[in-house]
Write an enzyme that holds these catalytic residues in place. Structure first.
Site, PDB file in Angstrom:
ATOM      1  N   LYS A 298       0.505  -1.620   0.058  1.00 52.11           N
ATOM      2  CA  LYS A 298      -0.189   0.140  -0.308  1.00 52.11           C
ATOM      3  C   LYS A 298       0.546   1.212   0.213  1.00 52.11           C
ATOM      4  CE  LYS A 298      -3.598   2.413   2.548  1.00 52.11           C
ATOM      5  NZ  LYS A 298      -4.620   1.372   4.365  1.00 52.11           N
TER       6      LYS A 298
ATOM      7  N   SER B  31      -9.359   1.337   3.342  1.00 51.89           N
ATOM      8  CA  SER B  31      -7.696   2.266   2.465  1.00 51.89           C
ATOM      9  C   SER B  31      -7.011   1.344   1.956  1.00 51.89           C
ATOM     10  CB  SER B  31      -7.636   3.357   3.204  1.00 51.89           C
ATOM     11  OG  SER B  31      -7.097   2.144   4.341  1.00 51.89           O
TER      12      SER B  31
ATOM     13  N   SER C 282      -9.714  -0.958   7.367  1.00 53.70           N
ATOM     14  CA  SER C 282      -8.885  -0.451   6.257  1.00 53.70           C
ATOM     15  C   SER C 282      -8.109  -1.995   5.419  1.00 53.70           C
ATOM     16  CB  SER C 282      -7.865   0.392   6.160  1.00 53.70           C
ATOM     17  OG  SER C 282      -8.399   1.978   7.135  1.00 53.70           O
TER      18      SER C 282
END
Length: 520
Positions: A126, A201, A225
């Site tokens: 990420k 996210s 997330s």
């Protein structure tokens, strides 16, 4: 008074939906119904535990594995928009170096496995997690790209264990939303339906995993997330016991000493059997003593379940498919149904604690070179007139923090006491040999932007960050729209091995990840 506030919140969400649904419909009209291309090689369908063994025993070359994943990324990313920056050329060079080492080393296979269990296996990260030399701005717009100057501790651990990093993936601005969108890279799409969100996210990683374009992902989790995107894309995500994995080297971060009690770097994998391997390779050497490899007889675990969040008056009912998924899992394990009344406070206690984290980085509290913090009122006016460089959630967070901090201290103390009581209840109920089966979210992946009027439903996940329990999101099937659905498996602190063992059993029993619809 709490009842009145709850009704007002629910009413506000309903009113918001009147605007969000038409907006979502108009925006998704432009998105193609095209399906992702089929996978061209069975290399992409081999779990990491097996690939690692095949590489170190020279049954397959690391270069072939890395190239297969690079080709798949290139094949699907024009549809998914999940990749922020790649390092494909460097990864191929590293893979060839691994193959050269294996062809000449005198080390035993056992020694290689012990020292570098991920040798030659590709991993993706990420973008909010520091990967040295790669973009690390978490979707924020800069004049010049913000580059990570060093590896985050979790990335350094995975690199030390032999992995080869391919890329960094998309995230909402500052990771502050459950839809993966920002004004730098744009919107990431769900491989099962491009008109739907992969969540956030960690949506970039989830999108690539679901599409078969990565196998192992480093993500993060502070309010679901890692778990929500995992469920929306049919894979597996684990929120570890606090500090089992270092929470540092991430954007945003915080100077609050309790930051790691709520936030964690988290593993996400396409196959449940790979979660323990990646978690072991990520773990903080100075973290709590968790025996990830501890043998577990899943038939001897005590199982409990609950298929709603109690009479909170906030979350919407589960869809029939989602409720059936929870019940199906409960029946598989002969779980005992319980009613934990304190879970009705999930949203209240989560918002009270998470929005009062000190010194967390936002657009109003920046700590980066050559960047000035924004003024609350000015930024809101700029946003309303379409002049802001930031997305709605980044602008709104300042107001939410201000509102929550304005509440009386006695209210926060009351909610903190409830949170402690709820955690103690779970610890007493689950002990060292129990797990709790619970929904992740009331629905499968919604269309883009429709998560805006479902924000209260994230309390199913946020509560476990708030009270510091390990929890795994596990894929258990498809709903009537052929979209993935899953459940959460919760355990007491430092009992991560139970969550992981149950996830592996669910993968065995219900089939785990399924290929998205593919073009001819």
């Amino acid at each position: 008074m709490s009842w009145i506030i709850r009704r007002m919140l629910r009413g506000a969400i309903v009113i918001l939906s009147w605007f969000v649904i038409p907006y979502s419909w108009m925006k998704t009209l432009r998105i193609s119904r095209q399906k992702i291309p089929p996978m061209s090689t069975n290399i992409l369908e081999i779990p990491a535990v097996d690939l690692a063994q095949m590489i170190r025993t020279r049954q397959i070359k690391s270069e072939h594995v890395v190239k297969a994943y690079i080709d798949r990324c290139r094949q699907v990313n024009h549809l998914l928009n999940a990749i922020v920056q790649d390092r494909f050329d460097e990864a191929l060079l590293e893979a060839r170096a691994v193959d050269d080492f294996l062809s000449s080393t005198t080390k035993s296979v056992e020694d290689i496995e012990r020292e570098t269990p991920l040798l030659g296996v590709p991993v993706t990260v990420k973008e909010s997690i520091g990967l040295c030399g790669m973009s690390n701005q978490a979707g924020l717009r800069y004049e010049n790209r913000r580059i990570a100057k060093e590896d985050a501790p979790s990335v350094a651990q995975v690199r030390k264990n032999g992995a080869i990093f391919l890329l960094v993936s998309n995230t909402p601005e500052l990771c502050m939303f459950w839809e993966t969108f920002n004004k730098v890279t744009g919107q990431t799409k769900n491989p099962y339906d491009l008109k739907r969100t992969p969540g956030g996210s960690s949506g970039g990683e989830a999108s690539l995993l679901g599409a078969g374009a990565t196998l192992l992902s480093l993500t993060s989790d502070i309010g679901g997330s890692a778990r929500l995107p995992a469920m929306f894309t049919g894979v597996f995500g684990h929120k570890p016991t606090p500090f089992l994995v270092s929470p540092y080297g991430h954007v945003p971060t915080s100077g609050d000493p309790r930051w790691g009690d709520y936030f964690t770097i988290a593993p996400m994998t396409r196959y449940a059997v790979d979660l323990p391997l990646l978690l072991k390779c990520m773990r903080n050497p100075e973290g709590p003593p968790v025996d990830i490899d501890k043998a577990v007889d899943v038939k001897k675990i005590n199982y409990y379940y609950m298929d709603n969040d109690g009479p909170s008056g906030l979350t919407r009912p589960l869809t029939s498919d989602m409720q059936e998924a929870v019940i199906r899992v409960a029946r598989h394990f002969n779980a005992q149904k319980v009613h934990i009344d304190l879970l009705k406070w999930s949203f209240d206690i989560s918002i009270s604690q998470l929005l009062r984290i000190k010194d967390i980085e936002t657009i109003y509290n920046q700590s980066w070179e050559d960047e000035k913090s924004k003024n609350l009122s000015t930024e809101w006016i700029k946003y309303l007139f379409g002049c802001s460089n930031h997305i709605f959630s980044s602008v709104l967070i300042g107001y939410l923090q201000k509102f929550v901090k304005s509440l009386p201290d006695r209210r926060h103390k009351q909610l903190e006491d409830i949170a402690n009581e709820l955690k103690n209840h779970f610890v007493q109920l689950l002990g060292t040999n129990g797990v709790f089966i619970y929904p992740c979210f009331p629905t499968s992946a919604p269309q883009h932007y429709r998560i805006f009027h479902k924000l209260l439903d994230t309390s199913y996940m946020m509560v476990f960050n708030t009270i510091g329990l390990p929890v795994t999101s596990a894929m258990v099937g498809m709903d009537k729209d052929n979209l993935p659905i899953g459940v959460q498996i919760v355990a007491s602190p430092q009992q991560d091995h139970l969550c992981l063992a149950v996830a592996k059993e669910l993968e065995r029993a219900f089939g785990g990840w399924k290929k998205p619809p593919q073009s001819n």
